[in-house]
Design an enzyme around this catalytic site. Structure first.
Site, PDB file in Angstrom:
ATOM      1  N   ASP A   1       1.254  -1.040  -0.332  1.00  0.00           N
ATOM      2  CA  ASP A   1       0.091  -0.358  -0.084  1.00  0.00           C
ATOM      3  C   ASP A   1       0.999   1.172  -0.150  1.00  0.00           C
ATOM      4  O   ASP A   1       0.260   2.350   0.298  1.00  0.00           O
ATOM      5  CB  ASP A   1      -1.245  -0.046   0.929  1.00  0.00           C
TER       6      ASP A   1
ATOM      7  N   ASP B   1      -3.865  -5.121  -5.112  1.00  0.00           N
ATOM      8  CA  ASP B   1      -2.971  -3.629  -5.139  1.00  0.00           C
ATOM      9  C   ASP B   1      -1.955  -4.416  -5.576  1.00  0.00           C
ATOM     10  O   ASP B   1      -0.822  -3.746  -6.319  1.00  0.00           O
ATOM     11  CB  ASP B   1      -3.370  -2.938  -4.547  1.00  0.00           C
TER      12      ASP B   1
ATOM     13  N   ASP C   1     -12.657   1.927   5.626  1.00  0.00           N
ATOM     14  CA  ASP C   1     -11.158   2.244   4.567  1.00  0.00           C
ATOM     15  C   ASP C   1     -10.468   2.932   4.936  1.00  0.00           C
ATOM     16  O   ASP C   1      -9.009   2.809   4.578  1.00  0.00           O
ATOM     17  CB  ASP C   1     -12.270   2.883   3.494  1.00  0.00           C
TER      18      ASP C   1
END
Length: 344
Positions: A130, A168, A319
């Site tokens: 991330d 991701d 989130d």
């Protein structure tokens, strides 16, 4: 996370031994014959398995939504309870945390197996995860990741599991977020993870491949090839994002045509009203207001290339620390209730 991505904000939950023990105990008491006609319910919220012909995935009767449901019923808030039941009674993915991966995956897969169902798992522990944002972290290095993955595989064993692999991880190679010096290692780790998981008796693997907001299938198909898509069962789209099922299927079909016709799954957990278009464009993916639950999980989809609509993101988990939300991955009861109420 960036505005068109958003998967990383569904940070892996750290699952305690107590939670796993409770899940196993409750499932052992309430799973019935595994044919969808379960007569007994767990004492707290009355959560049973969904009909196997509609969705083969396990419903955790002691999940966070089920706990909220039980609390609302106990306090007499029947209307709110029925709204949260929309989430609690559906199979949602279990995000495997960094600690005790073998214990976590064994607990979930054993509970699912006892109920005659398949465990739905997300692996989210890639090094340099991330890009330092809300869900930063991951394994310390490649060797730590491989050891963690060995634990995951040992915990799954011969039991049935479907795994969404590293949200991701590929997109952050393409968009330049992950430094160049880590690219080759990441491809190697992903390809190794696919091979390890596919060596198990009954495990399906879907590599994360972004969402319709990415709009660049030409840039992601070669990374998918390098990450082992040929050996995987397919790829996943819209993880933790809000693009409509129609948009997501269209994106997935474009991408499928570039990777040998591979099948894919769509995260429909929160896409009932499509993406948010207001506020800061860079954080439209983060706890957007006015969203709704999407299609409930099922393997009965409208397209032969779509293996399933899944709830990969856990509806009700934050989130990240934006728009008043708690830390990424923490349960946000008010947001969960709003998602449910906005759904038809």
């Amino acid at each position: 996370m960036y505005g068109s991505r958003g998967a990383g904000a569904a940070v892996a939950r750290r699952v305690s031994t107590a939670v796993l023990g409770a899940a196993l105990l409750i499932t052992g008491c309430s799973s019935g014959g595994g044919d969808g006609s379960d007569k007994d319910a767990d004492a707290g919220a009355g959560i049973t398995q969904r009909p196997k012909g509609t969705t083969p995935f396990w419903v955790n009767p002691d999940g966070t939504a089920a706990q909220q449901l039980a609390g609302l019923e106990k306090s007499g808030k029947k209307q709110d309870a029925e709204q949260i039941r929309k989430i609690a009674e559906q199979p949602v993915a279990e995000w495997i945390g960094p600690d005790n991966p073998e214990e976590q995956t064994r607990g979930f897969t054993e509970a699912a197996d006892k109920a005659g169902r398949t465990a739905l798992l997300v692996l989210y522990n890639i090094p340099h995860r991330d890009c330092g944002q809300y869900s930063q972290g991951g394994a310390a290095d490649g060797d730590a990741y491989r050891a963690w993955l060995d634990g995951v595989a040992a915990g799954i064993g011969d039991r049935s599991a479907t795994v969404v692999l590293e949200p991701d991880a590929l997109l952050h190679l393409v968009d330049g977020c992950t430094p160049q010096q880590f690219h080759e290692e990441r491809y190697d780790l992903l390809k190794g993870a696919v091979a390890k998981l596919k060596s198990l008796k009954d495990t399906k693997v879907y590599l994360d491949a972004g969402n319709a907001g990415w709009q660049h299938p030409d840039q992601i198909f070669e990374p998918l090839n390098r990450a082992g898509i040929a050996q995987a069962d397919g790829f996943a789209v819209n993880v933790s994002n809000f693009y409509s099922t129609e948009e997501s299927v269209a994106y997935g079909k474009q991408l499928s045509a570039k990777v040998g016709g591979k099948h894919f799954v769509v995260d429909t957990s929160r896409n009932g009203k499509g993406p948010y278009t207001g506020g800061n464009p860079d954080e439209r993916w983060c706890n957007p207001p006015g969203r709704a639950l999407g299609e409930t999980p099922t393997t009965k989809t409208a397209d032969p290339l779509v293996d399933a609509y899944l709830w990969v993101k856990r509806p009700g988990e934050s989130d990240g620390e934006c728009k008043g939300g708690p830390k990424a991955g923490q349960w946000w009861a008010d947001y969960a209730l709003k998602l449910a109420k906005a759904s038809s």
